[in-house]
Design an enzyme around this catalytic site. Structure first.
Site, PDB file in Angstrom:
ATOM      1  CE1 TYR A   5       0.245   2.233   9.174  1.00 38.55           C
ATOM      2  CE2 TYR A   5      -0.741   4.097  10.321  1.00 38.55           C
ATOM      3  CZ  TYR A   5      -0.704   3.250   9.234  1.00 38.55           C
ATOM      4  OH  TYR A   5      -1.591   3.422   8.190  1.00 38.55           O
ATOM      5  NE  ARG A  50      -1.914   1.730   3.587  1.00 37.34           N
ATOM      6  CZ  ARG A  50      -1.981   1.671   4.920  1.00 37.34           C
ATOM      7  NH1 ARG A  50      -2.763   0.819   5.523  1.00 37.34           N
ATOM      8  NH2 ARG A  50      -1.244   2.497   5.662  1.00 37.34           N
ATOM      9  CG  HIS A  87      -6.726   2.667   5.905  1.00 39.80           C
ATOM     10  ND1 HIS A  87      -6.885   1.392   5.413  1.00 39.80           N
ATOM     11  CD2 HIS A  87      -7.979   3.117   6.182  1.00 39.80           C
ATOM     12  CE1 HIS A  87      -8.173   1.076   5.411  1.00 39.80           C
ATOM     13  NE2 HIS A  87      -8.849   2.113   5.867  1.00 39.80           N
TER      14      HIS A  87
HETATM   15  C1  LIG Z   1     -16.523  -5.300   9.648  1.00 38.57           C
HETATM   16  C2  LIG Z   1     -15.635  -4.101   9.633  1.00 38.57           C
HETATM   17  N1  LIG Z   1     -14.729  -3.922  10.607  1.00 38.57           N
HETATM   18  C3  LIG Z   1     -13.924  -2.845  10.594  1.00 38.57           C
HETATM   19  C4  LIG Z   1     -14.022  -1.912   9.581  1.00 38.57           C
HETATM   20  C5  LIG Z   1     -13.104  -0.699   9.553  1.00 38.57           C
HETATM   21  N2  LIG Z   1     -12.073  -0.928   8.529  1.00 38.57           N
HETATM   22  C6  LIG Z   1     -12.191  -0.405   7.288  1.00 38.57           C
HETATM   23  S1  LIG Z   1     -10.925  -0.851   6.294  1.00 38.57           S
HETATM   24  C7  LIG Z   1     -10.184  -1.737   7.519  1.00 38.57           C
HETATM   25  C8  LIG Z   1      -8.873  -2.432   7.276  1.00 38.57           C
HETATM   26  C9  LIG Z   1      -8.988  -3.556   6.343  1.00 38.57           C
HETATM   27  O1  LIG Z   1      -7.697  -4.051   6.086  1.00 38.57           O
HETATM   28  P1  LIG Z   1      -7.453  -5.030   4.886  1.00 38.57           P
HETATM   29  O2  LIG Z   1      -8.554  -6.007   4.810  1.00 38.57           O
HETATM   30  O3  LIG Z   1      -6.079  -5.582   5.000  1.00 38.57           O
HETATM   31  O4  LIG Z   1      -7.600  -4.104   3.600  1.00 38.57           O
HETATM   32  P2  LIG Z   1      -6.666  -2.893   3.131  1.00 38.57           P
HETATM   33  O5  LIG Z   1      -7.354  -1.635   3.574  1.00 38.57           O
HETATM   34  O6  LIG Z   1      -5.341  -3.075   3.747  1.00 38.57           O
HETATM   35  O7  LIG Z   1      -6.612  -2.993   1.664  1.00 38.57           O
HETATM   36  C10 LIG Z   1     -10.937  -1.680   8.696  1.00 38.57           C
HETATM   37  C11 LIG Z   1     -10.556  -2.335   9.953  1.00 38.57           C
HETATM   38  C12 LIG Z   1     -14.988  -2.137   8.575  1.00 38.57           C
HETATM   39  N3  LIG Z   1     -15.145  -1.302   7.546  1.00 38.57           N
HETATM   40  N4  LIG Z   1     -15.772  -3.233   8.617  1.00 38.57           N
END
Ligand SMILES: Cc1ncc(C[n+]2csc(CCOP(=O)(O)OP(=O)(O)O)c2C)c(N)n1
Ligand SMILES: [Mg+2]
Length: 332
Positions: free
Chosen positions: A261, A248, A252
């Protein structure tokens, strides 16, 4: 990268340049979104940067006239390859009425376009997985050979929805490709605090399906893997879990500061693996791209991005009296 690998995969020079142009288009739209956000014009950005090779390589390996895609919020490369336009993406960034994704109602990154079989998702991560499995079940019941392609982050592969969907697809040997875009972070949580197994693809064995981990920075490896997975699906050999390891390259989202971090060294290393730069080198080594063509492609893309930005900025917002449209059932 070795010479002329695309030819071994059955990709013409034109097709491989098409992959490059789509990757670059995704990158340039994303970069514009950040500028618009930082200048106060759009409220939110969630980026594809660093994941374009996985997204576009995969999309080009599918049947873009027939298959269903259930993308997650970073999949700008997937939806562009499936026919969403820069204008439609910008309309969503500006939350304007004409946005086909949600009429400006959802945050950007909630991609949906019925005509192109891009299925809209919800904000809770991974809810798209059971939907993909349901679409694959419908394809099976209707006796057609459509494949459902669903993506998610590695953090999201901890959600129950992933496991329930994967189990059902495994038991019924449904034509689903599960593609995890492993960028090694879930917001600020690093991979070693997310999972105890070595690879996300290790999870496949629990559901009786094939699991593969590949380099997500190389669109040709991703193309080959997804092409083979789609053939397996169409042959009735069941689902496949593909883990594409990538980076990435941004925080985020526009609401995150990753300097708290991630070290500078780590970011430098990630940038040295930038899939766009690596793929440009491949194309140049194979005589498919020179500085002149690179400029021509980039200029063409920037014209589209500029037109899309201007159009979306000028477009009207949804009317307040339509706020409840699509929320409650309405008699036709
Ligand atoms: C069920 C749920 N829990 C928490 C969130 C908050 N949230 C949004 S994106 C994210 C991180 C997801 O990480 P990953 O699956 O590795 O995807 P990336 O963003 O790294 O592509 C979180 C915790 C959410 N949208 N839905
Ligand atoms: Mg992640």
């Amino acid at each position: 990268m070795a010479k002329n690998r695309h030819k071994e995969l059955g990709l013409s020079d034109q097709e491989v340049l098409g992959i490059y142009e789509t990757m670059l288009l995704a990158r340039r739209i994303d970069e514009r979104m950040w500028l618009l956000n930082r200048s106060g014009k759009i409220p939110f950005v969630i980026s594809c940067q660093g994941q374009e090779a996985a997204q576009v390589g995969a999309a080009f390996a599918l049947d873009r006239e027939k298959d269903y895609v259930l993308p997650y919020y970073r999949d700008l490369g997937v939806v562009l390859a499936f026919g969403m336009t820069p204008k439609e993406i910008m309309l969503s960034g500006f939350a304007k009425a004409e946005d086909p994704n949600s009429g400006g109602r959802q945050m950007p990154g909630h991609f949906g376009k019925k005509k192109n079989r891009i299925v809209t998702g919800s904000s809770p991560v991974t809810t798209q997985v059971p939907h993909a499995v349901g679409i694959a079940l419908a394809a099976r019941m209707e006796g057609n050979d459509q494949v459902a392609f669903v993506t998610f982050g590695e953090g999201s592969s901890n959600q129950g929805d992933f496991h329930e969907g994967a189990n059902f697809a495994g038991v019924h040997r449904l034509p689903v490709i599960f593609m995890c875009e492993n960028n090694k972070y879930a917001i600020s949580v690093p991979i070693e605090k997310q999972i105890a197994c070595e690879k996300i693809s290790d999870r496949a064995v629990g559901y009786g399906m094939q699991g593969i981990t590949i380099d997500g920075n190389d669109p040709l490896i991703v193309y080959k893997t997804v092409k083979e997975a789609a053939a397996r699906c169409r042959n009735g050999e069941g689902p496949v879990l593909i883990e594409t390891v990538c980076n990435r390259l941004t925080p985020h989202s526009s609401d995150d500061d990753d300097r708290t971090y991630r070290s500078q060294d780590e970011m430098e290393k990630a940038k040295s693996q930038d899939p766009i730069i690596l793929f440009e080198s491949y194309l140049k080594e194979n005589g498919l791209l020179d500085n002149e063509l690179e400029k021509e492609i980039n200029d063409r893309i920037m014209r589209q991005v500029n037109e899309a930005t201007d159009y979306a900025e000028e477009a009207p917002y949804a009317l307040p009296e339509e706020a409840l449209k699509h929320v409650y059932h309405e008699e036709a």
